[in-house]
Structures are given as C-alpha cells and as structure tokens.
Design a protein around this motif. Structure first.
Motif, short mmCIF file in Angstrom:
data_model
loop_
_atom_site.label_atom_id
_atom_site.label_comp_id
_atom_site.label_asym_id
_atom_site.label_seq_id
_atom_site.Cartn_x
_atom_site.Cartn_y
_atom_site.Cartn_z
N ILE A 1 0.82 -1.21 0.00
CA ILE A 1 0.00 0.00 0.00
C ILE A 1 0.86 1.26 0.00
O ILE A 1 0.64 2.18 -0.80
CB ILE A 1 -0.94 0.01 1.23
CG1 ILE A 1 -1.99 -1.10 1.12
CG2 ILE A 1 -1.64 1.38 1.36
CD1 ILE A 1 -2.83 -1.28 2.38
N THR A 2 1.84 1.31 0.88
CA THR A 2 2.55 2.57 1.13
C THR A 2 3.82 2.76 0.31
O THR A 2 4.27 3.90 0.15
CB THR A 2 2.93 2.67 2.62
OG1 THR A 2 3.89 1.62 2.94
CG2 THR A 2 1.72 2.52 3.51
N GLY A 3 4.36 1.68 -0.22
CA GLY A 3 5.69 1.78 -0.82
C GLY A 3 5.76 1.73 -2.33
O GLY A 3 6.86 1.67 -2.89
N ALA B 1 6.38 5.26 6.92
CA ALA B 1 6.76 4.31 7.96
C ALA B 1 5.70 4.24 9.06
O ALA B 1 5.39 3.15 9.57
CB ALA B 1 8.11 4.70 8.56
N THR B 2 5.14 5.38 9.42
CA THR B 2 4.13 5.40 10.48
C THR B 2 2.88 4.63 10.08
O THR B 2 2.36 3.81 10.84
CB THR B 2 3.76 6.85 10.84
OG1 THR B 2 4.93 7.53 11.31
CG2 THR B 2 2.68 6.88 11.92
N VAL B 3 2.39 4.89 8.87
CA VAL B 3 1.18 4.20 8.41
C VAL B 3 1.45 2.72 8.25
O VAL B 3 0.62 1.87 8.62
CB VAL B 3 0.67 4.83 7.11
CG1 VAL B 3 -0.53 4.04 6.58
CG2 VAL B 3 0.27 6.28 7.33
N ARG C 1 1.34 1.07 11.58
CA ARG C 1 -0.03 0.97 12.10
C ARG C 1 -0.79 -0.18 11.43
O ARG C 1 -1.57 -0.88 12.06
CB ARG C 1 -0.77 2.28 11.91
CG ARG C 1 -0.29 3.39 12.84
CD ARG C 1 -1.00 4.71 12.58
NE ARG C 1 -2.44 4.60 12.80
CZ ARG C 1 -3.28 5.63 12.67
NH1 ARG C 1 -2.79 6.83 12.33
NH2 ARG C 1 -4.57 5.49 12.87
N ILE C 2 -0.58 -0.35 10.14
CA ILE C 2 -1.23 -1.45 9.44
C ILE C 2 -0.69 -2.79 9.95
O ILE C 2 -1.46 -3.73 10.22
CB ILE C 2 -1.01 -1.32 7.92
CG1 ILE C 2 -1.76 -0.11 7.37
CG2 ILE C 2 -1.46 -2.60 7.20
CD1 ILE C 2 -1.46 0.20 5.93
N THR C 3 0.62 -2.88 10.09
CA THR C 3 1.24 -4.13 10.54
C THR C 3 0.78 -4.51 11.93
O THR C 3 0.56 -5.70 12.23
CB THR C 3 2.77 -3.98 10.51
OG1 THR C 3 3.20 -3.64 9.18
CG2 THR C 3 3.45 -5.27 10.95
N ALA D 1 -5.07 3.41 6.53
CA ALA D 1 -4.41 4.39 5.66
C ALA D 1 -5.29 5.62 5.44
O ALA D 1 -4.82 6.77 5.52
CB ALA D 1 -4.05 3.74 4.33
N LEU D 2 -6.56 5.41 5.18
CA LEU D 2 -7.47 6.52 4.92
C LEU D 2 -7.78 7.31 6.19
O LEU D 2 -7.94 8.53 6.15
CB LEU D 2 -8.75 5.99 4.27
CG LEU D 2 -8.53 5.38 2.89
CD1 LEU D 2 -9.76 4.60 2.44
CD2 LEU D 2 -8.19 6.45 1.86
#
Length: 329
Positions: free
Chosen positions: A66-68, A82-84, A87-89, A102-103
């Motif tokens: 999602i983030t990378g 990194a923060t998001v 939080r997902i992990t 994420a949203l």
C-alpha cells in the motif's frame, strides 16, 4: 446524538463532478476525503496474494504494498510512510482494517474525525466496498450524461472513444439505481451536479443531513482547498481552482456533434429523463450507430458480469474475514 464515524464513499460516472464534491466534503470540519488512490480496489482484487492477514508478516507485506509503491498513489496523500505501515502491521488482521487505517491516517493529519474516499469507479464496485466497510455511506453525484460524454472525449486519459463513453454513463446509472433501491436512504444519497453549481447551499445541507453532520458554509468554497487536495498533475481539474460556475452545465450543445447528440439521446433517453434532464428532440440516429453502441454496451456489461463471477469464486478461497474491524474492538 453520538457523532457518526461511518466512512463516506463518493462515486459517479467519470467527469460527473466528483472532484468538486470531494473538495466540498473535505472542507467540512469533521470530514476528510483524500485525492484518488489506487490501493482500495486493487488490494481487494488481489487479496489472496497477501496471504492470511492473521500472520503479522503478511500484514507487513500488505503495508509495504500500500505505502511503498508509486502505482498505489499513496505518496499523494502526504503521509509518513513508515508510520502508516507500522499501524497497518500492528493493526487488526483484515484487509478492510488495513485500508481503513491508511485513509483514517489522512483524516487525522487534517485534524478530522471522519474519513472518506472518492473514486468514480466505485459506482461499479459497491458490493466490494460494502464487504470491506459494511457501515459505509454512499454519495452518488449525477451529471447530465451528454455533458459527461462531451467531457470524457476531451480528457487526455480517455482513449476508449465516443460509444464507450455513452455506454459508461448508461451502465453507471443502471447499476447505481439498483444499489439505491437495495441500500435505502440511510446508506445511499444522490444529488445532481447542476444543482450543486446553481444553488449549492440547500444541496449541501441535504447531504449533511444524510451524513448526520452539521452544515458548514465553508463547503461552498471548495476552490480554497484545490491546491491541497487535487494533485497538480491533474490539469483537467483546473476548474476546481475557481469559484462555482453554473455555465459549465449544458456545454454538450457546443461540444457534441449533431450525430453524437442523436445517439446520446436515443441510447440514454429514459435515464436522462428520470434524472431530470430534458431531451433536445433530436431525431433518431442512423441504425448502424445505434447497433454499434449496443455492441459496446453489451461487451462492457458482460465484462462486469465476469468480474462478479470471479469475485464470487475468489470469496470461497479467502482465509479469514475481509471487513474492517471497528476501532476500539
């Protein structure tokens, strides 16, 4: 009454004005709608590839996906990757929870307590959104199909042609009509782009009442947020940077040829009338043109039916639930 935290999903035919309404909703002091992403639907479609999300390592892989990646357009949200990802992990083991994290982070960055998302394509994927977010509220923005077609034909990213544009509006209207009947007024709200331009306050008050929110006058000045919430690369959204302009309605009369108007009104007639748009009285198009449209429309709907069938098969192979776990549970 407890303030609602239900996610808000804005949808419609492409070029129906959803970016304008996105900005209006984002102007509300409690609601945040980010720029369009490319991770909600793609993540759902490839959900089996992420593995069992009860495994923390698999959640970390999903977070990275999602983030990378540039393809997801996560970077356009302006969030700390990194923060998001963390939080997902560390979050609940469902796909809906990962996407919601994420949203929700975007809303929190903007000091908002309620999150949403906008993408015209959601109009054809409401069942998927409901599987991910069962308490979602949907907002359907309708624009005159002739104006949508005329606008699509001017877009640098639209390469499918005129008949496909007409078939797109037709399919969106038929599909959303079924969802509106099934979901009812607590989860589905429809408004017209033209009304939003000519007299926005009562339209936005009605929208806020549906969402369970207080109306805020700043919603009628979406251009104040365009620099923040509309990526600069989307030059086709330049009108969102100015004040509301009712002259944008009805430009199909100048932009479409007489032959195109004939086909639009023959193919979309009943749908236009139901949505409150008057036909021009154009004569019937050539039979060959109408047949070409029907073939294109049939192919679109057949492709959509195949996607629905694939989705039903994929559900049988899911490992665990996909729905978001409400925060605090």
């Amino acid at each position: 009454m407890t303030a609602s935290t239900r996610p808000v999903f804005l949808l419609g035919c492409p070029r129906s004005g959803t970016t304008l309404l996105q900005l209006m909703l984002h102007a509300h002091p409690r609601i945040a709608l980010p720029p369009e992403n490319r991770f909600v639907l793609p993540a759902y479609e490839r959900r089996l590839a992420f593995g069992d999300l009860r495994d923390r390592g698999n959640r970390a892989g999903l977070a990275q996906w999602i983030t990378g990646r540039q393809e997801t357009r996560f970077h356009e949200l302006g969030l700390d990757t990194a923060t998001v990802a963390s939080r997902i992990t560390d979050g609940p083991p469902t796909l809906g929870s990962a996407l919601g994290t994420a949203l929700r982070a975007y809303a929190e960055q903007h000091g908002k307590t309620r999150w949403g998302d906008k993408r015209p394509a959601y109009a054809l994927h409401v069942p998927e959104i409901l599987r991910l977010f069962p308490d979602a509220q949907f907002v359907h923005l309708v624009r005159d199909g002739r104006d949508c077609v005329a606008s699509l034909l001017r877009m640098p990213w639209w390469h499918a042609g005129f008949h496909e544009a007409v078939a797109t509006w037709s399919q969106v209207m038929d599909t959303t009509r079924r969802h509106a009947r099934r979901l009812g007024p607590d989860s589905w709200h429809e408004l017209r782009y033209e009304d939003l331009l000519t007299d926005p306050e009562p339209v936005l008050r009605g929208l806020c009442a549906y969402l369970g929110e207080e109306y805020d006058p700043s919603m009628t000045e979406p251009y104040r947020l365009a620099e923040v919430a509309v990526p600069a690369r989307k030059t086709w959204h330049r009108n969102t940077h100015g004040a509301l302009d009712a002259s944008r309605s009805g430009t199909w009369r100048q932009r479409l040829t007489p032959d195109q108007i004939r086909l639009c009104e023959a193919a979309l007639g009943d749908r236009l009338t139901r949505a409150g748009y008057e036909p021009s009285g154009a004569v019937r198009p050539a039979p060959g043109e109408l047949l070409r449209y029907r073939r294109v429309s049939a192919l679109r709907r057949a492709a959509h039916a195949r996607r629905r069938l694939r989705d039903r098969r994929t559900r049988q192979r899911e490992r665990g639930p996909v729905a978001e776990v409400p925060p605090g549970i």
